[in-house]
Design a protein around this motif. Structure first.
Motif, PDB file in Angstrom:
ATOM      1  N   ASP A 181      -2.567   2.590  -3.142  1.00 27.74           N
ATOM      2  CA  ASP A 181      -3.918   2.046  -3.275  1.00 27.74           C
ATOM      3  C   ASP A 181      -4.582   1.897  -1.911  1.00 27.74           C
ATOM      4  OD1 ASP A 181      -3.692   1.876  -6.002  1.00 27.74           O
ATOM      5  OD2 ASP A 181      -3.022  -0.219  -5.992  1.00 27.74           O
ATOM      6  N   ARG A 182      -5.896   1.717  -1.927  1.00 26.46           N
ATOM      7  CA  ARG A 182      -6.639   1.485  -0.699  1.00 26.46           C
ATOM      8  C   ARG A 182      -6.222   0.137  -0.110  1.00 26.46           C
ATOM      9  NH1 ARG A 182     -11.958   4.514  -1.244  1.00 26.46           N
ATOM     10  NH2 ARG A 182     -12.709   3.119   0.394  1.00 26.46           N
TER      11      ARG A 182
ATOM     12  N   GLN B 282       0.827  -1.207   0.000  1.00 27.92           N
ATOM     13  CA  GLN B 282       0.000   0.000   0.000  1.00 27.92           C
ATOM     14  C   GLN B 282       0.861   1.256   0.000  1.00 27.92           C
ATOM     15  OE1 GLN B 282      -1.996   0.926   3.632  1.00 27.92           O
ATOM     16  NE2 GLN B 282      -3.709   1.967   2.632  1.00 27.92           N
TER      17      GLN B 282
ATOM     18  N   ARG C 200      -6.715  -7.824  -4.085  1.00 29.05           N
ATOM     19  CA  ARG C 200      -6.086  -7.944  -5.405  1.00 29.05           C
ATOM     20  C   ARG C 200      -4.921  -8.927  -5.365  1.00 29.05           C
ATOM     21  NH1 ARG C 200      -4.354  -2.471  -7.026  1.00 29.05           N
ATOM     22  NH2 ARG C 200      -6.589  -2.140  -7.365  1.00 29.05           N
TER      23      ARG C 200
ATOM     24  N   THR D  98       2.225   1.670  -3.594  1.00 31.50           N
ATOM     25  CA  THR D  98       1.276   1.928  -4.688  1.00 31.50           C
ATOM     26  C   THR D  98       0.314   3.065  -4.388  1.00 31.50           C
ATOM     27  OG1 THR D  98      -0.331   0.320  -3.819  1.00 31.50           O
ATOM     28  CG2 THR D  98       1.362  -0.495  -5.332  1.00 31.50           C
TER      29      THR D  98
END
Length: 563
Positions: free
Chosen positions: A41-42, A36, A49, A39
């Motif tokens: 991302d959440r 996280q 993912r 990236t």
């Protein structure tokens, strides 16, 4: 309401729930934090993912921890829920939220991240009523957003794809909503263990159907205006010619779904309303090469392995398309795959890659047919050869030649039962003495749906059930006092079935059968003789499995009924 916002950081409460319910180890959570950080991302998207935590388990844990309801796929509306101008699709995507319905004076909203307070407050202000939060899987939220709002985001003109140029098709296939739509559809299919995805264009929509446990079932259709974009996206992913829409095309692609590499075989076909697409899902993680798991009884398993271990000869697996022949051959090759054996295969197509085995794909346009590949194999000193299908006399003759010169040959035929395989070879033009000299055994099989063990319901068969199985000599003796109906529960997605298993019959080439082949006896005579010698037919094997509660009588009769 702003178009963009800084998302609430739900990492800490989400990680606490994951650790509290032992959904993942502390090391796994630490790994997700690092990804996280790299990236941006959440946290929930990183977990699912990479396949670190199952989406369903994460949604259930968050719902229980916050004492909220879980929104299932059927809770999402058929049309966007609007109020005045309605919420902007981009905002809903940012917060991963879907307004579901008005209930008891409140607005139900599905949230992928229930720890973020902002979406509920914003939607309550927009709709002018209190919000009841519900937790949903991220893939369900994304799929609903794609279905409800993709048309607003793609801005594609309505109509057919015929007037769209190649560059426009590429642009459409690269649009973020279309990419998300295709990815969500594929993820959904893999999650429910579908074997195929069918995209069927109609005049006003793109129908989506999944084949699960051999049965097709409808999914929510996609809007007509994204029809060309979705097909173009799949063609780009599988390396097909995006400009060719008049001829059928075949391709392959590989994707990481839920942390697992999944292969897809793609076939397109022109129809009156556009291109139809079928994606065959080849999930290697779900491929079982264990005979017991496939449905082989202990006695059959011993007999089949004994046949495979013979030093030379032909072994055939028969059945219609979709009866599991290729999987049985792969399991057989896995059983034979030892360091002291060289194994070669020629297939059309290669469905799964097998470590330690040299696999060849046919290419008819350059003359690499089953027969040509099999002939070349004889010069490579193999011990075992597998040819995808014996389709003609030339292939059959080379297989016979290989067996006569000390090789084991595995292959398939399209016949209804084991005895018919012998007459099929005779009809091709193979001499009877060559069949008796080289054919070791024939295994016929079908696939039936496996009953869910959690919700199956017992019942006593009636006279109608007895009459249904009395058409075959001796089969009624296998009809038990108790059979089972499908029920329906959360474990099997309320279908009553979970997976499939094979029902089989094995015909060995005994001296008695060999004499009948030399006399060119008919298939039904060979079958009756084999049954008197103890062959358990597919119907009888199915009844044994039905008695054990592994399938239903209706399933067995469905695949074995001849009229």
């Amino acid at each position: 309401m702003p178009d963009r916002f800084q998302p609430h950081d739900s990492t800490e409460p989400m990680a606490a729930i994951i650790l509290d319910r032992a959904l993942a180890s502390p090391e796994t959570v630490t790994r997700a934090r690092l990804v996280q950080a790299e990236t941006g991302d959440r946290f929930d998207m990183v977990l699912t993912r990479l396949g670190l935590v199952a989406e369903h388990a994460l949604a259930t844990a968050m719902a229980e921890g916050l004492e909220l309801e879980v929104a299932a796929a059927h809770d999402f509306p058929a049309q966007p829920l609007s109020c005045g101008a309605g919420p902007a699709p981009r905002f809903l995507r940012d917060v991963r939220a879907v307004p579901l319905r008005h209930r008891e004076g409140k607005l139900d909203v599905a949230l992928a991240d229930p720890f973020d307070p902002y979406p509920a407050r914003a939607l309550a202000l927009l709709f002018g009523c209190p919000v009841r939060r519900m937790v949903a899987k991220g893939s369900d939220v994304d799929a609903a957003l794609d279905r409800l709002y993709a048309a607003d985001e793609t801005h594609e003109e309505p109509g057919t794809a015929d007037g769209l140029d190649v560059e426009r098709l590429k642009d459409l296939g690269s649009d973020a909503p279309v990419v998300r739509m295709v990815n969500a559809m594929i993820t959904r299919a893999v999650e429910v263990k579908a074997s195929d995805i069918h995209l069927e264009p109609a005049e006003d929509r793109l129908a989506v159907r999944l084949r699960v446990d051999g049965a097709l079932r409808d999914e929510d259709p996609l809007p007509n205006r994204v029809k060309a974009a979705v097909v173009s996206r799949i063609k780009v992913m599988s390396g097909l010619d995006i400009a060719e829409r008049r001829l059928p095309q075949d391709g392959r692609l590989r994707l990481a779904v839920g942390g697992q590499e999944v292969d897809f075989r793609v076939a397109t076909s022109p129809t009156i309303h556009g291109e139809a697409v079928v994606l065959r899902i080849l999930d290697r993680s779900s491929l079982s090469l264990d005979f017991t798991t496939l449905g082989f009884e202990d006695g059959l398993c011993r007999d089949w392995v004994a046949v495979l271990e013979r030093p030379h000869g032909i072994v055939l697996v028969t059945g219609p398309t979709g009866s599991g022949k290729t999987t049985t051959l792969y399991a057989s090759l896995a059983a034979l795959n030892t360091p002291d054996r060289k194994i070669l295969t020629v297939e059309d197509p290669i469905e799964y890659r097998l470590a330690g085995i040299s696999q060849t794909q046919t290419k008819h346009q350059i003359g690499l047919t089953f027969a040509a590949a099999l002939r070349s194999f004889l010069r490579q000193d193999p011990d075992v050869m597998m040819v995808g299908e014996i389709r003609d006399l030339e292939t059959a003759q080379i297989a016979v030649q290989a067996a006569l010169t000390g090789h084991t040959v595995l292959s398939t035929l399209h016949t209804n039962d084991a005895a018919s395989a012998v007459t099929r070879l005779l009809d091709m033009g193979v001499e009877p003495y060559l069949i008796t000299s080289t054919l070791n055994a024939v295994l016929a099989q079908r696939l039936v749906r496996r009953l869910c063990p959690q919700c199956r319901r017992p019942y006593r068969p009636d006279s109608q059930a007895l009459a249904a199985v009395e058409r075959e000599d001796g089969a009624a003796a296998f009809l038990p006092e108790t059979l089972y109906h499908p029920g329906g529960c959360g474990q099997c997605n309320h279908t009553g079935f979970a997976g499939r298993l094979s029902i089989t019959e094995l015909l060995p080439m005994t001296d008695t059968i060999a004499r009948m082949v030399l006399d060119r006896a008919e298939a039904r005579e060979i079958r009756r003789t084999a049954m008197r010698a103890g062959m358990v037919t597919m119907l009888a094997d199915g009844l044994i499995k039905a008695a054990a509660g592994r399938t239903t009588l209706d399933e067995v009769l469905r695949v074995t009924r001849e009229d």
